[in-house]
Design a protein around this motif. Structure first.
Motif, mmCIF file in Angstrom:
data_model
loop_
_atom_site.group_PDB
_atom_site.id
_atom_site.type_symbol
_atom_site.label_atom_id
_atom_site.label_comp_id
_atom_site.label_asym_id
_atom_site.label_seq_id
_atom_site.Cartn_x
_atom_site.Cartn_y
_atom_site.Cartn_z
ATOM 1 N N SER A 78 66.133 72.551 -82.232
ATOM 2 C CA SER A 78 66.901 73.743 -81.863
ATOM 3 C C SER A 78 65.957 74.861 -81.424
ATOM 4 O O SER A 78 64.765 74.849 -81.774
ATOM 5 C CB SER A 78 67.723 74.220 -83.063
ATOM 6 O OG SER A 78 66.870 74.750 -84.068
ATOM 7 N N PRO A 79 66.468 75.836 -80.656
ATOM 8 C CA PRO A 79 65.637 76.987 -80.267
ATOM 9 C C PRO A 79 65.004 77.665 -81.478
ATOM 10 O O PRO A 79 63.834 78.060 -81.429
ATOM 11 C CB PRO A 79 66.635 77.906 -79.558
ATOM 12 C CG PRO A 79 67.657 76.978 -79.001
ATOM 13 C CD PRO A 79 67.800 75.885 -80.015
ATOM 14 N N LYS A 120 61.523 68.535 -77.802
ATOM 15 C CA LYS A 120 62.494 69.397 -77.132
ATOM 16 C C LYS A 120 63.884 69.283 -77.757
ATOM 17 O O LYS A 120 64.724 70.167 -77.567
ATOM 18 C CB LYS A 120 62.580 69.051 -75.642
ATOM 19 C CG LYS A 120 61.338 69.395 -74.851
ATOM 20 C CD LYS A 120 61.492 68.983 -73.397
ATOM 21 C CE LYS A 120 60.262 69.312 -72.581
ATOM 22 N NZ LYS A 120 60.383 68.865 -71.168
ATOM 23 N N LYS A 144 60.968 78.010 -82.027
ATOM 24 C CA LYS A 144 60.366 79.331 -82.220
ATOM 25 C C LYS A 144 59.607 79.390 -83.538
ATOM 26 O O LYS A 144 58.480 79.895 -83.593
ATOM 27 C CB LYS A 144 61.458 80.409 -82.190
ATOM 28 C CG LYS A 144 60.925 81.822 -82.344
ATOM 29 C CD LYS A 144 62.056 82.828 -82.221
ATOM 30 C CE LYS A 144 61.550 84.259 -82.343
ATOM 31 N NZ LYS A 144 62.654 85.246 -82.188
ATOM 32 N N ILE A 171 65.034 75.066 -65.642
ATOM 33 C CA ILE A 171 65.997 75.514 -66.659
ATOM 34 C C ILE A 171 65.304 75.613 -68.019
ATOM 35 O O ILE A 171 65.512 76.581 -68.765
ATOM 36 C CB ILE A 171 67.193 74.540 -66.739
ATOM 37 C CG1 ILE A 171 68.008 74.606 -65.439
ATOM 38 C CG2 ILE A 171 68.078 74.876 -67.932
ATOM 39 C CD1 ILE A 171 69.175 73.641 -65.390
ATOM 40 N N LEU A 172 64.458 74.634 -68.332
ATOM 41 C CA LEU A 172 63.767 74.667 -69.624
ATOM 42 C C LEU A 172 62.785 75.832 -69.676
ATOM 43 O O LEU A 172 62.665 76.511 -70.702
ATOM 44 C CB LEU A 172 63.034 73.362 -69.881
ATOM 45 C CG LEU A 172 62.348 73.308 -71.242
ATOM 46 C CD1 LEU A 172 63.389 73.277 -72.365
ATOM 47 C CD2 LEU A 172 61.417 72.131 -71.359
ATOM 48 N N ARG A 198 63.013 78.725 -68.219
ATOM 49 C CA ARG A 198 63.774 79.956 -68.469
ATOM 50 C C ARG A 198 64.270 80.004 -69.911
ATOM 51 O O ARG A 198 64.288 81.067 -70.544
ATOM 52 C CB ARG A 198 64.951 80.060 -67.494
ATOM 53 C CG ARG A 198 64.527 80.306 -66.048
ATOM 54 C CD ARG A 198 65.707 80.737 -65.200
ATOM 55 N NE ARG A 198 66.712 79.691 -65.085
ATOM 56 C CZ ARG A 198 66.721 78.776 -64.118
ATOM 57 N NH1 ARG A 198 65.760 78.766 -63.198
ATOM 58 N NH2 ARG A 198 67.668 77.862 -64.066
ATOM 59 N N SER A 199 64.670 78.845 -70.435
ATOM 60 C CA SER A 199 65.162 78.799 -71.814
ATOM 61 C C SER A 199 64.060 79.159 -72.802
ATOM 62 O O SER A 199 64.267 79.958 -73.726
ATOM 63 C CB SER A 199 65.713 77.408 -72.135
ATOM 64 O OG SER A 199 66.836 77.107 -71.340
ATOM 65 N N ILE A 200 62.880 78.579 -72.604
ATOM 66 C CA ILE A 200 61.760 78.861 -73.506
ATOM 67 C C ILE A 200 61.426 80.349 -73.480
ATOM 68 O O ILE A 200 61.172 80.971 -74.520
ATOM 69 C CB ILE A 200 60.519 78.035 -73.115
ATOM 70 C CG1 ILE A 200 60.772 76.544 -73.329
ATOM 71 C CG2 ILE A 200 59.307 78.481 -73.930
ATOM 72 C CD1 ILE A 200 60.971 76.152 -74.767
ATOM 73 N N LYS A 201 61.447 80.934 -72.304
ATOM 74 C CA LYS A 201 61.140 82.370 -72.210
ATOM 75 C C LYS A 201 62.182 83.193 -72.951
ATOM 76 O O LYS A 201 61.853 84.179 -73.621
ATOM 77 C CB LYS A 201 61.060 82.805 -70.751
ATOM 78 C CG LYS A 201 60.592 84.246 -70.599
ATOM 79 C CD LYS A 201 60.143 84.556 -69.198
ATOM 80 C CE LYS A 201 59.509 85.930 -69.128
ATOM 81 N NZ LYS A 201 58.972 86.237 -67.786
ATOM 82 N N SER A 202 63.450 82.794 -72.874
ATOM 83 C CA SER A 202 64.501 83.541 -73.578
ATOM 84 C C SER A 202 64.384 83.351 -75.087
ATOM 85 O O SER A 202 64.692 84.269 -75.860
ATOM 86 C CB SER A 202 65.884 83.100 -73.093
ATOM 87 O OG SER A 202 66.182 81.777 -73.513
ATOM 88 N N TRP A 203 63.905 82.182 -75.534
ATOM 89 C CA TRP A 203 63.780 81.921 -76.973
ATOM 90 C C TRP A 203 62.579 82.632 -77.579
ATOM 91 O O TRP A 203 62.633 83.071 -78.724
ATOM 92 C CB TRP A 203 63.629 80.420 -77.230
ATOM 93 C CG TRP A 203 64.786 79.598 -76.761
ATOM 94 C CD1 TRP A 203 66.064 80.034 -76.496
ATOM 95 C CD2 TRP A 203 64.785 78.189 -76.473
ATOM 96 N NE1 TRP A 203 66.852 78.988 -76.065
ATOM 97 C CE2 TRP A 203 66.096 77.843 -76.048
ATOM 98 C CE3 TRP A 203 63.811 77.189 -76.540
ATOM 99 C CZ2 TRP A 203 66.444 76.545 -75.686
ATOM 100 C CZ3 TRP A 203 64.154 75.898 -76.182
ATOM 101 C CH2 TRP A 203 65.460 75.579 -75.761
#
Length: 243
Positions: free
Chosen positions: A227-228, A224, A232, A133-134, A136-141
């Protein structure tokens, strides 16, 4: 990713026409904006390259507005030309971090070379974490700014790096099998990888974990829990610090 260049200037002026003609031969996407403060509206969530064409009698509120925008985003500013300025105007322009091309004889190759050095969107980041899950989240951010590759273990990271290049590794601390510190030790002991930047992205913020990591001299330590947007920005700031 296609680089976008915003040219601020009057299209009727020869210098602007010359710049546009030369830039159109590149693979960049060019946008022309009139030199009017209220027209300076940008998406500051992305890296921007802004070319300001100086001309006699220009509205220096444009310069002030660019300075405000630059403080709030990842923006590279390039100024073209030399004009007569008052002391206040010269001071205002010097306050803005910018790369200056003082002559109206615009050298496209020199400009594009400078832009390439300042551009971070071509950077390739390898993210190492055992939590899907993390990952995928990092890739989206980060995926809108960088090329992202994902692996779910320390062993997979080393295998990946044996045949692929990366500009940065975002590395988890605690993973099954080979943990983050052990991965970093192996990276530093490998002659071909020793200079590869590594930043820990981890939930471990206890003193022992932090001291263990800092002794290995990574390029950074991001929690971690941030915030996103903060994660970033930390990555962007890292790349900008190396320009």
């Amino acid at each position: 990713m296609t680089k976008e260049i915003y040219v601020i200037g009057d299209e009727s002026r020869p210098v602007v026409k010359n710049i546009l003609v030369q830039l159109q031969a590149t693979k960049c996407t060019i946008h022309v904006i009139a030199p009017v403060p209220e027209r300076l509206v940008f998406d500051t969530s992305r890296q921007l390259h802004i070319v300001l064409c100086l001309f006699e009698g220009m509205d220096f509120e444009v310069v002030r507005k660019l300075g405000q925008i630059q403080k709030n985003g990842n923006i590279n500013i390039y100024t073209i030309g030399t004009i007569n300025m008052t002391v206040d105007q010269d001071t205002m322009l010097r306050k803005i971090p910018a790369i200056r091309f003082p002559s109206y004889t615009f050298n496209t190759e020199e400009f594009i070379s400078t832009l390439q050095k300042n551009d971070i969107t071509d950077k390739h980041i390898l993210v190492v974490d055992d939590e899907p899950i993390l990952l995928r989240s990092i890739k989206s951010w980060l995926g809108d700014e960088f090329e992202i590759s994902l692996v779910n273990s320390g062993e997979a990271a080393l295998q990946y790096l044996s045949s692929h290049s990366a500009d940065l590794v975002l590395l988890d601390y605690k993973m099954p099998g080979m943990d983050g510190p052990e991965v970093l030790k192996k990276i530093r002991s490998n002659v071909s990888l020793a200079q590869l930047p590594v930043i820990f992205l981890t939930a471990n913020n206890d003193k022992e974990s932090v001291m263990t990591v800092m002794n290995l001299k990574p390029e950074g330590y991001i929690l971690k829990s941030k915030s996103p947007t903060e994660i970033k920005q930390a990555v962007i700031d890292f790349f900008k610090s190396r320009l």
